[in-house]
Write a protein that holds these residues in place. Structure first.
Motif, short mmCIF file in Angstrom:
data_model
loop_
_atom_site.label_atom_id
_atom_site.label_comp_id
_atom_site.label_asym_id
_atom_site.label_seq_id
_atom_site.Cartn_x
_atom_site.Cartn_y
_atom_site.Cartn_z
N SER A 127 36.89 4.55 -7.26
CA SER A 127 37.76 5.05 -8.33
C SER A 127 38.21 6.47 -7.97
O SER A 127 37.65 7.12 -7.10
CB SER A 127 37.05 5.03 -9.69
N THR A 128 39.26 6.91 -8.65
CA THR A 128 39.75 8.28 -8.47
C THR A 128 40.13 8.86 -9.82
O THR A 128 40.47 8.13 -10.75
CB THR A 128 40.96 8.31 -7.51
N PHE A 129 40.01 10.16 -9.94
CA PHE A 129 40.42 10.84 -11.18
C PHE A 129 40.67 12.29 -10.84
O PHE A 129 40.20 12.79 -9.82
CB PHE A 129 39.34 10.71 -12.27
N PHE A 130 41.45 12.98 -11.70
CA PHE A 130 41.57 14.41 -11.50
C PHE A 130 41.32 15.14 -12.81
O PHE A 130 41.52 14.60 -13.89
CB PHE A 130 42.88 14.83 -10.83
N VAL A 131 40.84 16.36 -12.67
CA VAL A 131 40.44 17.15 -13.82
C VAL A 131 41.61 18.07 -14.19
O VAL A 131 42.05 18.86 -13.36
CB VAL A 131 39.20 17.98 -13.48
N PRO A 132 42.13 17.95 -15.43
CA PRO A 132 43.23 18.83 -15.81
C PRO A 132 42.82 20.31 -15.67
O PRO A 132 41.69 20.68 -16.01
CB PRO A 132 43.50 18.46 -17.27
N VAL A 133 43.74 21.12 -15.15
CA VAL A 133 43.51 22.53 -14.90
C VAL A 133 42.91 23.21 -16.14
O VAL A 133 43.38 23.01 -17.25
CB VAL A 133 44.87 23.18 -14.52
N ASN A 134 41.83 23.96 -15.96
CA ASN A 134 41.16 24.75 -17.01
C ASN A 134 40.36 23.94 -18.04
O ASN A 134 39.81 24.54 -18.97
CB ASN A 134 42.14 25.67 -17.75
N ASP A 135 40.30 22.61 -17.90
CA ASP A 135 39.47 21.83 -18.83
C ASP A 135 38.00 21.92 -18.39
O ASP A 135 37.69 21.70 -17.22
CB ASP A 135 39.90 20.36 -18.82
N ALA A 136 37.11 22.21 -19.34
CA ALA A 136 35.68 22.24 -19.03
C ALA A 136 35.22 20.81 -18.73
O ALA A 136 35.64 19.87 -19.40
CB ALA A 136 34.89 22.82 -20.19
N HIS A 137 34.37 20.67 -17.71
CA HIS A 137 33.93 19.33 -17.33
C HIS A 137 32.58 19.38 -16.64
O HIS A 137 32.10 20.44 -16.24
CB HIS A 137 34.97 18.64 -16.44
N GLN A 138 31.98 18.20 -16.52
CA GLN A 138 30.67 18.05 -15.88
C GLN A 138 30.59 16.65 -15.27
O GLN A 138 30.96 15.67 -15.92
CB GLN A 138 29.57 18.22 -16.94
N LEU A 139 30.14 16.61 -14.03
CA LEU A 139 29.97 15.32 -13.35
C LEU A 139 28.47 15.04 -13.30
O LEU A 139 27.68 15.92 -12.94
CB LEU A 139 30.55 15.43 -11.94
N SER A 144 41.79 0.26 -5.82
CA SER A 144 42.28 -1.04 -5.34
C SER A 144 43.34 -1.63 -6.28
O SER A 144 43.97 -2.63 -5.94
CB SER A 144 41.12 -2.01 -5.13
N GLU A 145 43.54 -1.02 -7.45
CA GLU A 145 44.59 -1.50 -8.36
C GLU A 145 45.85 -0.62 -8.32
O GLU A 145 46.80 -0.85 -9.06
CB GLU A 145 44.06 -1.55 -9.80
N LEU A 146 45.86 0.41 -7.46
CA LEU A 146 47.02 1.30 -7.40
C LEU A 146 48.14 0.67 -6.57
O LEU A 146 47.87 -0.16 -5.70
CB LEU A 146 46.61 2.65 -6.79
N PRO A 147 49.40 1.06 -6.83
CA PRO A 147 50.51 0.52 -6.05
C PRO A 147 50.31 0.77 -4.56
O PRO A 147 49.92 1.88 -4.16
CB PRO A 147 51.73 1.31 -6.56
N GLN A 148 50.55 -0.27 -3.76
CA GLN A 148 50.32 -0.20 -2.31
C GLN A 148 51.53 -0.84 -1.65
O GLN A 148 52.03 -1.87 -2.10
CB GLN A 148 49.01 -0.93 -1.99
N ASP A 149 52.05 -0.23 -0.59
CA ASP A 149 53.25 -0.76 0.06
C ASP A 149 53.32 -0.21 1.48
O ASP A 149 52.60 0.73 1.82
CB ASP A 149 54.49 -0.30 -0.73
N ASN A 150 54.21 -0.83 2.32
CA ASN A 150 54.41 -0.26 3.65
C ASN A 150 55.63 0.67 3.66
O ASN A 150 55.88 1.34 4.65
CB ASN A 150 54.51 -1.34 4.74
N TYR A 151 56.36 0.71 2.55
CA TYR A 151 57.51 1.59 2.38
C TYR A 151 58.43 1.56 3.61
O TYR A 151 58.88 2.60 4.09
CB TYR A 151 57.06 3.02 2.05
N GLY A 152 58.62 0.35 4.14
CA GLY A 152 59.56 0.18 5.25
C GLY A 152 58.99 0.48 6.61
O GLY A 152 59.73 0.47 7.59
#
Lengths: 220, 220
Positions: free
Chosen positions: A152-164, B68-76
């Motif tokens: 999975s992937t995610f990004f943390v909005p700038v300046n939001d407090a967070h903990q992993l 694995s659910e994100l858009p994936q392509d060879n973009y030509g």
């Protein structure tokens, strides 16, 4: 009486003594010069050895590096393994920095915020992201919980407090972390109710401390 | 003659007609207003539907996303698989962008340069990096060759012409690519002897084209 011969002999002996004294002086000078050169070269080679063994080389590294041979440490956070794959203080990057981090079961980051962008790619394991998206309120307050998982992937909005948090009791959580504008400036909260204005700045952050010091020394 | 009553009746009938006419007008106005509201809401819901089905959502995406659910392509580019894990035009990032790319055996990037920082993490396979570190000369010239391998990392010096090539005939080459200051502006060379000044700008780049167009539309 003084026989000229004797005098001259005396004179010869004196000249011979002077000559030998001169030769000894020249020899001493040459020896001193040689010693100086040797000491100088020793210093240089020691310095070079120090530089190539330094964890903060910035230049002179091979272009392609084996990640499993890079410096790895917990930097004072038990259960953490941190590797700076490519970074600012360590490798001279200016705009991005990449970390490989492994959290043992039950371990977590501090509650913190930063003004840079931060993207996570989860390589192994699972866990929980706690995120308080109210940087305009007085304090972070009760965070939202997000389940994170392998691939999975995610990004943390700038300046939001967070903990992993590796909330999986069975497995390590391994993440690749990408931040912008390194080196990172982290504001830490003892709990979610600490006011934003009372969060504590930690700079340089744990894994930047050593190379930050040597960068300062280089600039002096 | 005109009876007052009649006149008044006439006047009443006129008033009644005027009243009914007014009521019809008001009804028409109300109907038109209702229709406007309905059309407006339809537009909004259509727009929302378009946004959530669009490959360029920028907002409204779940925070944690399955790669694995994100858009994936060879973009030509035959033999390429490209996924923008987190990006500028697709997800609203401003400072970093991350790609997951897989090169089939024998496939390669064009020879190209860009002014952003670029870090690679090799996840699978092996291959060759061709790098011409002379951005101040007239043209890239003969590049240096670097073997890249699984679990290695490297970064491309800003503005150096380079090419990544899966020279392993057996295996896919999978890399995670991190760039700064997205979206990327790429200058391409037909060969290593093309002068830097004759390199062709490709912007937006292949995988940014669709979302670049919709960003432009949003701004109109």
């Amino acid at each position: 009486y003084y026989c000229i011969g004797e005098i001259s002999q005396k004179g010869d002996a004196w000249r011979r003594r002077r000559f030998h004294a001169h030769r000894r002086e020249r020899e001493r000078e040459r020896e001193m010069a040689e010693l100086t050169v040797i000491l100088y070269m020793l210093t240089i080679s020691l310095f070079t050895a120090t530089v190539s063994a330094s964890p903060c080389p910035a230049n002179g590294l091979p272009l392609v590096r084996n990640i499993s041979e890079l410096p790895q440490d917990n930097y004072g956070r038990p259960g953490l393994s941190h590797i700076t794959i490519a970074g600012s203080l360590m490798h001279g990057l200016k705009e991005v920095e990449i970390w490989l981090q492994t959290f043992a079961p039950g371990t977590r980051t501090p509650i913190h915020r930063h003004s840079c962008e931060e993207v996570f790619v989860v390589l192994k394991g699972s866990g929980t992201l706690y995120l308080a998206s109210n940087s305009h309120a007085k304090s972070p307050g009760k965070p939202e919980e997000f389940r994170i998982f392998s691939n999975s992937t995610f990004f943390v909005p700038v300046n939001d407090a967070h903990q992993l948090w590796n909330t999986n009791e069975e497995e390590d959580l391994q993440v690749l972390v990408i931040i912008s504008r390194p080196p990172i400036k982290i504001f830490m909260y003892d709990d979610w109710l600490v006011p934003h204005t009372a969060a504590k700045l930690k700079f340089p952050y744990l894994w930047d401390e050593q190379c930050y010091q040597s960068t300062l020394k280089d600039e002096l």
